[in-house]
Each structure stands twice: as structure tokens, then as C-alpha cells.
Write a protein that holds these residues in place. Structure first.
Motif, PDB file in Angstrom:
ATOM      1  N   LEU A 239       0.820  -1.207   0.000  1.00 33.91           N
ATOM      2  CA  LEU A 239       0.000   0.000   0.000  1.00 33.91           C
ATOM      3  C   LEU A 239       0.854   1.257   0.000  1.00 33.91           C
ATOM      4  O   LEU A 239       0.577   2.228  -0.721  1.00 33.91           O
ATOM      5  N   GLN A 240       1.916   1.253   0.797  1.00 33.43           N
ATOM      6  CA  GLN A 240       2.747   2.444   0.944  1.00 33.43           C
ATOM      7  C   GLN A 240       3.588   2.744  -0.290  1.00 33.43           C
ATOM      8  O   GLN A 240       4.092   3.856  -0.430  1.00 33.43           O
ATOM      9  N   ILE A 241       3.749   1.773  -1.171  1.00 32.18           N
ATOM     10  CA  ILE A 241       4.466   2.048  -2.427  1.00 32.18           C
ATOM     11  C   ILE A 241       3.784   3.193  -3.173  1.00 32.18           C
ATOM     12  O   ILE A 241       4.451   4.089  -3.708  1.00 32.18           O
ATOM     13  N   ALA A 242       2.447   3.175  -3.164  1.00 34.00           N
ATOM     14  CA  ALA A 242       1.698   4.222  -3.856  1.00 34.00           C
ATOM     15  C   ALA A 242       1.251   5.328  -2.908  1.00 34.00           C
ATOM     16  O   ALA A 242       1.339   6.512  -3.240  1.00 34.00           O
ATOM     17  N   GLY A 297     -10.194  -4.502  -3.244  1.00 41.25           N
ATOM     18  CA  GLY A 297     -10.742  -3.177  -3.538  1.00 41.25           C
ATOM     19  C   GLY A 297      -9.683  -2.101  -3.568  1.00 41.25           C
ATOM     20  O   GLY A 297      -9.678  -1.226  -4.451  1.00 41.25           O
ATOM     21  N   LEU A 298      -8.747  -2.147  -2.628  1.00 45.28           N
ATOM     22  CA  LEU A 298      -7.647  -1.178  -2.620  1.00 45.28           C
ATOM     23  C   LEU A 298      -6.806  -1.288  -3.881  1.00 45.28           C
ATOM     24  O   LEU A 298      -6.382  -0.272  -4.458  1.00 45.28           O
ATOM     25  N   GLY A 299      -6.561  -2.515  -4.319  1.00 49.70           N
ATOM     26  CA  GLY A 299      -5.780  -2.705  -5.534  1.00 49.70           C
ATOM     27  C   GLY A 299      -6.449  -2.093  -6.749  1.00 49.70           C
ATOM     28  O   GLY A 299      -5.811  -1.403  -7.557  1.00 49.70           O
ATOM     29  N   PHE A 385       1.826   3.542  -8.728  1.00 52.92           N
ATOM     30  CA  PHE A 385       0.439   3.261  -8.381  1.00 52.92           C
ATOM     31  C   PHE A 385      -0.065   1.992  -9.064  1.00 52.92           C
ATOM     32  O   PHE A 385      -0.784   1.186  -8.464  1.00 52.92           O
ATOM     33  N   ILE A 386       0.294   1.793 -10.323  1.00 46.59           N
ATOM     34  CA  ILE A 386      -0.157   0.604 -11.043  1.00 46.59           C
ATOM     35  C   ILE A 386       0.441  -0.662 -10.436  1.00 46.59           C
ATOM     36  O   ILE A 386      -0.254  -1.670 -10.240  1.00 46.59           O
ATOM     37  N   TRP A 387       1.741  -0.629 -10.120  1.00 46.87           N
ATOM     38  CA  TRP A 387       2.389  -1.776  -9.485  1.00 46.87           C
ATOM     39  C   TRP A 387       1.752  -2.077  -8.127  1.00 46.87           C
ATOM     40  O   TRP A 387       1.460  -3.236  -7.808  1.00 46.87           O
ATOM     41  N   LEU A 392      -1.639  -5.625  -4.765  1.00 43.09           N
ATOM     42  CA  LEU A 392      -2.674  -5.735  -3.738  1.00 43.09           C
ATOM     43  C   LEU A 392      -3.793  -6.667  -4.191  1.00 43.09           C
ATOM     44  O   LEU A 392      -4.271  -7.511  -3.417  1.00 43.09           O
ATOM     45  N   ALA A 393      -4.219  -6.516  -5.427  1.00 44.13           N
ATOM     46  CA  ALA A 393      -5.277  -7.388  -5.947  1.00 44.13           C
ATOM     47  C   ALA A 393      -4.843  -8.852  -5.929  1.00 44.13           C
ATOM     48  O   ALA A 393      -5.616  -9.740  -5.546  1.00 44.13           O
TER      49      ALA A 393
END
Length: 418
Positions: A239-242, A297-299, A385-387, A392-393
Motif C-alpha cells: 500500500l505504501q508504495i503508492a 478493492g484497494l488494488g 500506483f499501477i504496481w 494488492l489485488a
């Protein structure tokens, strides 16, 4: 319905709980004013780079990694209300010091010291909650605490936008300093716990490692806490990557401003508040499927926000809507996990368990921004953000398939394993 209402009435008759919530309310509100003012200063005024933003996020989280387990032991050994008041009072001059900062390195130092005091506060607060709230009220108590936290996430950015546009960045820091003072005054009204023993400094140092080990040993006996903490840490890392680059993503969109940042974060808080409201209406029976739904959902939200920002043809205005859904998804991850850990942890272990969990998740919180900063620097913030969203998904789907046995253990009473 009648039983539920009776439980709520019993909880709200608890004066200590009301004062603790009041302290949390003003403190969380001040923290959001502080955070957004700092982001406005660094991202929009000083125009720091993606890597400098990553270093800023590291300074937010590093103190919890270093001091989290130790502060958990302190919260179990000493009077928790006193620790929280000390933490509040000492953070007042540090918040004011942001106003006089002239370089990003000064900000880093202030964040490190302030974070160390915050690391002392959080395990003490969680332990005090367990101490003053009856077991039958714990679900409601945690839910209301989460709802207040997310309500301030909505009000804070809005108020911060008003302060920043009307009175300048310094005004937000002054209000945050005042919130710590008011929080300390509210905490004074909570009765102190009778300390059974007051160990000497030598005895405390001698037994600290032993007590830390006992906290880890307890967690290893409860399958959900062990696996859930691993999953939670992994989600925080990705999550923190984005998430650490959100201000950079918005800043790079033409015409964006600190007010738009406030709207986006407020939308995220509104989504999480909605989830907290829904979850408060019934007991959580199956934890991991709910968490996995939130992770997926976050992904989707993070990957979708990146494409919206990339289009820049009016679609970027949908970003607050995306983060509304992201906040709702985050609630499905955070609330069931924290609620289940609270219920499965005896009061005498609560400081150590939450201190350890806080330390581990914060370690992920400072590792993720480094990865995000490198990705954003090499390939652009949209790629980060894409990664993040894609990973996450994948994590959510795999856990949903493989985690059924762990989920069953979360519904079993395992507190006797302590």
C-alpha cells in the motif's frame, strides 16, 4: 436490537471511555491539520522530489519500528494514562518547531523525535482501552474509536484547507499544538490504574527482553494474530508504495492544489467511516474474507487512480471518488483485523502485542515508501500506483483462496492459550 441498545448505553455511561474518546478526537483532528500542512509545505511550496517524500515517510515511521516493542512493554508495566499525558505534552513544542524549519533535514529530525513520542502513546492508548472497557462492550468501543478517527480524517482536511488558504501554513501547526494540550487535559480526568509493583530501573531493564519474548510467544499461539499480522504487514508494505506518493501524483496534475489534496483525503476518510458504520451494526463472523475483499478493492482503486491521473482530460476529477471507494476498502481491512486482535488478546498482553504489531507494520510503512520512491523516480509516479494496485489485488485473491483454515481459527475463543 434491544440487547444492542443496552450494550451501547452501558458503554456510553463509562466516563473514562468518553474522556479517552475525547482525547482521541482532538488529537486525531490536530494530527490531520499537522500532516496536511506539512505535505503542503514540502510538496507544493518546497517542491521536494519523490525520494525526499520517501525519506519524509521513513521519518514518520522509523521511531515506531525502533521504540514500538519497548513502548509496549512500558505500557504494560507503568501507568498508561501518565505515559499518554507525557507524550502529548512533549509533542507540543515539536509541532511548533515545524513553523521555524528552513530545510527538509530539520523537518526529518523533528519528525523522528515526534514519532518516538507517538510510539509511546499508541500502545498505552490501546492498553488503556482494554483496561477501562468491559469485554462485552469491546466491539462497539473499537468501532466508535475507528469512526472518530475517520471522522477527523474528513473534518481535518477540510479545516486544514480553510486554515491554509485563509491563515497560512503556520496556523495549522498552532492548532495542532493546542490539540495536544487539550488531549492531555482530557486524559487527566481518566482514573489511574493501581500499579501492583513499581520495578526499579535495573529490574525493568533486566526483564524487558523477557517480556518482549513473552509477547511474541503469545502471538505465536494464536493462529489468526500470527497470520493476520503477517498479512496486514504485507498489505501495508505494498500500500505504501503508492500511498506515500499521493501528493506527488496530485501535484503533477495541472491545476491541482492543496485544497484538492484535502478533498481527496477527506473522501478517503468518508469511505472508511461508511464501512465502520456498517460493521458496527453486527458482529464480524468471518474475518479473512472481509479483509481480502478490502485488499482487492484497494488494488483496483490504486490502479484506477493512476489511469485517471494519466488521462488528464477531466477524468482526474474522479480521483476523489476513487479514494472514497479506497477508504471503504481500507476499512474492510483495518477494522476486522484490529477488532479481532483486541478481542483475542488478554489485557496483560495488550501493550506488548499492539506495540509489536505497530512496530512491524511501521517497518513496512518505511520500506514501502523507499520502493515507491525508487519506482516513481525511475518510471514515474503513475507506474508506482499501477504496481501497487496490481500486487494488492493479487495478494487479496491468493489469501481468499488459501486462508480458510486461518479464518476459522479467528472465530474460536483462544484467549486461554495465553
Amino acid at each position: 436490537m434491544g440487547d444492542s441498545q443496552a450494550l451501547q448505553r452501558g458503554l456510553w455511561r463509562n466516563k473514562s471511555y468518553r474522556y479517552l474518546l475525547g482525547s482521541q478526537l482532538v488529537s486525531n483532528l490536530g494530527d490531520w491539520l499537522d500532516l496536511l500542512a506539512l505535505f503542503a509545505l514540502l510538496s507544493f511550496k518546497w517542491q521536494i522530489t519523490s525520494m525526499e517524500m520517501a525519506y519524509t515517510m521513513i521519518c514518520f515511521g522509523l521511531p515506531m519500528v525502533v521504540f514500538g516493542p519497548i513502548s509496549g512493554v512500558l505500557a504494560d508495566r507503568f501507568e498508561r494514562r501518565t505515559l499518554m499525558i507525557i507524550s502529548d505534552v512533549l509533542r507540543i513544542p515539536l509541532v511548533l518547531a515545524f513553523i521555524f524549519g528552513t530545510s527538509v533535514w530539520q523537518i526529518y529530525i523533528i519528525l523522528l523525535v515526534k514519532g518516538a513520542l507517538g510510539a509511546l502513546f499508541n500502545p498505552a492508548k490501546n492498553g488503556k482501552l482494554k483496561e477501562i472497557v468491559a469485554p462485552e462492550h469491546m466491539d462497539k468501543a473499537i468501532t466508535y474509536s475507528t469512526m472518530i478517527e475517520q471522522s477527523t480524517k474528513i473534518i481535518g482536511p477540510m479545516l486544514s484547507g480553510v486554515l491554509l488558504s485563509g491563515f497560512g501554513i503556520a496556523a495549522a501547526f498552532y492548532v495542532d499544538a493546542a490539540s495536544f494540550l487539550l488531549s492531555a487535559l482530557l486524559l487527566i480526568r481518566i482514573p489511574i490504574r493501581q500499579v501492583i509493583s513499581s520495578p526499579s530501573a535495573h529490574e525493568a531493564r533486566k526483564s524487558m527482553i523477557k517480556e518482549l519474548k513473552s509477547g511474541f510467544a503469545f502471538m505465536s499461539k494464536v493462529p489468526f494474530i500470527l497470520f493476520g499480522t503477517f498479512l496486514f504487514c504485507l498489505v501495508i508494505l505494498v500500500l505504501q508504495i503508492a500511498d506515500s506518493q499521493i501528493t506527488i501524483l496530485l501535484r503533477d496534475i495541472p491545476g491541482m492544489s492543496t485544497e484538492f489534496l484535502g478533498i481527496t483525503i477527506a473522501a478517503s476518510g468518508l469511505g472508511l467511516l461508511g464501512t465502520a458504520t456498517l460493521l458496527s451494526r453486527k458482529s464480524i463472523q468471518s474475518v479473512l474474507p472481509i479483509m481480502c475483499t478490502g485488499i482487492i478493492g484497494l488494488g483496483v482503486v490504486f490502479a484506477g487512480a493512476a489511469w485517471l491521473a494519466l488521462l488528464q482530460n477531466g477524468f482526474e476529477l474522479l480521483i476523489p471518488l476513487a479514494f472514497l471507494l479506497g477508504g471503504a476498502s481500507a476499512g474492510l481491512v483495518f477494522i476486522p483485523f484490529n477488532s479481532t486482535v483486541q478481542k483475542r488478546t488478554p489485557v496483560e498482553y495488550s501493550g506488548r502485542v499492539f506495540g509489536t504489531i505497530g512496530s512491524m507494520t511501521t517497518l513496512m510503512s518505511i520500506t514501502g515508501p523507499v520502493i515507491g520512491g525508487v519506482l516513481a523516480t525511475l518510471y514515474g509516479v503513475v507506474s508506482a500506483f499501477i504496481w501497487s494496485g496490481s500486487l494488492l489485488a493479487i495478494i487479496g485473491i491468493l489469501t481468499l483462496i488459501l486462508g480458510k483454515s486461518i479464518d476459522r481459527s479467528a472465530t474460536t475463543n483462544v484467549t486461554e492459550s495465553a
